[in-house]
Write an enzyme that holds these catalytic residues in place. Structure first.
Site, PDB file in Angstrom:
ATOM      1  N   ARG A   1       0.416  -5.269 -43.501  1.00 61.02           N
ATOM      2  CA  ARG A   1       1.294  -4.134 -43.787  1.00 61.02           C
ATOM      3  C   ARG A   1       1.818  -4.163 -45.206  1.00 61.02           C
ATOM      4  O   ARG A   1       2.575  -3.273 -45.595  1.00 61.02           O
ATOM      5  CB  ARG A   1       2.493  -4.211 -42.855  1.00 61.02           C
ATOM      6  CG  ARG A   1       2.441  -3.303 -41.671  1.00 61.02           C
ATOM      7  CD  ARG A   1       3.652  -3.682 -40.856  1.00 61.02           C
ATOM      8  NE  ARG A   1       4.215  -2.613 -40.128  1.00 61.02           N
ATOM      9  CZ  ARG A   1       3.921  -2.340 -38.863  1.00 61.02           C
ATOM     10  NH1 ARG A   1       3.005  -3.018 -38.231  1.00 61.02           N
ATOM     11  NH2 ARG A   1       4.544  -1.374 -38.253  1.00 61.02           N
TER      12      ARG A   1
ATOM     13  N   LYS B   1      -2.720   3.297 -33.414  1.00 60.54           N
ATOM     14  CA  LYS B   1      -3.361   1.981 -33.586  1.00 60.54           C
ATOM     15  C   LYS B   1      -3.455   1.240 -32.253  1.00 60.54           C
ATOM     16  O   LYS B   1      -4.511   0.747 -31.878  1.00 60.54           O
ATOM     17  CB  LYS B   1      -2.568   1.116 -34.590  1.00 60.54           C
ATOM     18  CG  LYS B   1      -2.388   1.755 -35.954  1.00 60.54           C
ATOM     19  CD  LYS B   1      -1.626   0.839 -36.906  1.00 60.54           C
ATOM     20  CE  LYS B   1      -0.191   0.555 -36.515  1.00 60.54           C
ATOM     21  NZ  LYS B   1       0.723   1.730 -36.571  1.00 60.54           N
TER      22      LYS B   1
ATOM     23  N   ARG C   1      10.503   2.162 -26.284  1.00 56.74           N
ATOM     24  CA  ARG C   1      10.742   1.067 -27.214  1.00 56.74           C
ATOM     25  C   ARG C   1      12.071   1.249 -27.934  1.00 56.74           C
ATOM     26  O   ARG C   1      12.431   2.357 -28.289  1.00 56.74           O
ATOM     27  CB  ARG C   1       9.578   1.012 -28.220  1.00 56.74           C
ATOM     28  CG  ARG C   1       8.773  -0.259 -28.119  1.00 56.74           C
ATOM     29  CD  ARG C   1       7.511  -0.170 -28.890  1.00 56.74           C
ATOM     30  NE  ARG C   1       7.708  -0.069 -30.337  1.00 56.74           N
ATOM     31  CZ  ARG C   1       6.718  -0.073 -31.216  1.00 56.74           C
ATOM     32  NH1 ARG C   1       5.470  -0.159 -30.789  1.00 56.74           N
ATOM     33  NH2 ARG C   1       6.958   0.030 -32.507  1.00 56.74           N
TER      34      ARG C   1
ATOM     35  N   ARG D   1      11.112   3.742 -40.367  1.00 62.61           N
ATOM     36  CA  ARG D   1       9.799   3.091 -40.269  1.00 62.61           C
ATOM     37  C   ARG D   1       8.748   3.874 -41.056  1.00 62.61           C
ATOM     38  O   ARG D   1       7.880   3.284 -41.703  1.00 62.61           O
ATOM     39  CB  ARG D   1       9.384   2.972 -38.801  1.00 62.61           C
ATOM     40  CG  ARG D   1      10.151   1.872 -38.063  1.00 62.61           C
ATOM     41  CD  ARG D   1      10.109   2.042 -36.555  1.00 62.61           C
ATOM     42  NE  ARG D   1       8.770   2.071 -36.011  1.00 62.61           N
ATOM     43  CZ  ARG D   1       8.442   2.666 -34.853  1.00 62.61           C
ATOM     44  NH1 ARG D   1       9.361   3.289 -34.132  1.00 62.61           N
ATOM     45  NH2 ARG D   1       7.211   2.628 -34.425  1.00 62.61           N
TER      46      ARG D   1
ATOM     47  N   ARG E   1       6.652   8.480 -26.580  1.00 61.61           N
ATOM     48  CA  ARG E   1       5.879   7.306 -26.140  1.00 61.61           C
ATOM     49  C   ARG E   1       6.606   6.565 -25.013  1.00 61.61           C
ATOM     50  O   ARG E   1       7.817   6.397 -25.035  1.00 61.61           O
ATOM     51  CB  ARG E   1       5.668   6.349 -27.310  1.00 61.61           C
ATOM     52  CG  ARG E   1       5.089   5.007 -26.827  1.00 61.61           C
ATOM     53  CD  ARG E   1       4.545   4.172 -27.923  1.00 61.61           C
ATOM     54  NE  ARG E   1       5.509   3.879 -28.952  1.00 61.61           N
ATOM     55  CZ  ARG E   1       5.182   3.298 -30.103  1.00 61.61           C
ATOM     56  NH1 ARG E   1       3.932   2.980 -30.356  1.00 61.61           N
ATOM     57  NH2 ARG E   1       6.114   3.047 -30.999  1.00 61.61           N
TER      58      ARG E   1
END
Ligand code: AP5
Ligand code: MG
Ligand code: ZN
Length: 216
Positions: free
Chosen positions: A88, A13, A160, A171, A127
């Site tokens: 969400r 996203k 992160r 998650r 990431r």
């Protein structure tokens, strides 16, 4: 052009939203980025949100709905926006629809990034994000030219807090339970477009651009 990018954690996203910002000049509104900024600044909202985020849970609806309502009223959203990570929950989607209606607008397209959930753990553990400008990278799929240094601004690339494997699993679970129902929700409204999110980054972008072209 009012767009929503929908998909599980790691679907791409943020990556796609940033490319769309460069292409169309409308802002990316990432509730995750806004919340992380509040955490860094240590605002009362940030302090509360941090507990939920570190656990991989959703921040309460009223908090994020308030953030988005305020953000959408800013001038740079007049010609459109790209929502990334919001809504969400069905409650958030309903609240968004109500507040857009008040200003005589509505969502033009919801782009669902369809991905293989198992591939997402690898995407998220690899990431890296620039500490200074927020640019996103992946150690394997989208590496910077120099290790740990941002191509765009020379800033340091960091990981992160919530990209630890156990938090990622939570998650993904929260996504399945609370967010996945939005695919049907928007499909029933006739504004859902599905894109193969497992394709390379540039191909995903091309597919989205084709969808946007079809809207006008
Ligand atoms: P948020 O920041 O929104 O995180 P998320 O939804 O978990 O999504 P991510 O940012 O992890 O993934 P992404 O889809 O943006 O993927 P990316 O492009 O980076 O939310 C964080 C937390 O904030 C939530 O857990 C919650 O606590 C809270 N929150 C936020 N919004 C909320 C809301 N509305 N309500 C309640 N709480 C909320 O890509 C991932 C990696 O893959 C990158 O390294 C990238 O380079 C790579 N990659 C991308 N595309 C591809 C591709 N096609 N092929 C190969 N690699 C790719
Ligand atoms: Mg993101
Ligand atoms: Zn940078």
């Amino acid at each position: 052009m009012d767009l929503i990018l929908l998909g599980p954690p790691g679907a791409g996203k943020g990556t796609q939203a940033k490319m769309l910002v460069d292409r169309y000049g409308i802002p990316q509104i990432s509730t995750g980025d806004i919340l992380r900024a509040a955490v860094r600044e240590g605002t009362p909202m940030g302090i509360k949100a941090k507990e939920y985020m570190d656990a991989g849970d959703l921040v309460p609806d009223e908090v994020v709905v308030g953030i988005v309502q305020e953000r959408l009223q800013q001038e740079d959203c007049a010609d459109g926006f790209i929502l990334d990570g919001f809504p969400r929950t069905v409650a958030q989607a309903d609240a968004l629809e109500d507040s857009l209606k008040e200003s005589g607008r509505g969502i033009d397209a919801v782009i669902s990034l369809d991905v293989d959930i198992e591939a997402l753990v690898g995407r998220l553990t690899g990431r890296r994000t620039c500490k200074d400008c927020g640019a996103g990278y992946h150690v394997k799929f989208d590496p910077p030219k120099t290790d740990l240094i941002c191509d765009k601004c020379g800033g340091e690339l960091i990981q992160r807090q919530d990209d630890q494997e156990s938090t990622i699993r939570e998650r993904l679970d929260v996504y399945r339970r609370q967010t996945a129902p939005l695919v049907d929700y928007y499909s029933q409204k006739g504004i859902l477009f599905r894109v193969d999110g497992m394709a390379p980054i540039d191909s995903v972008q091309s597919e989205i651009v084709q969808i946007v072209k079809g809207l006008t």
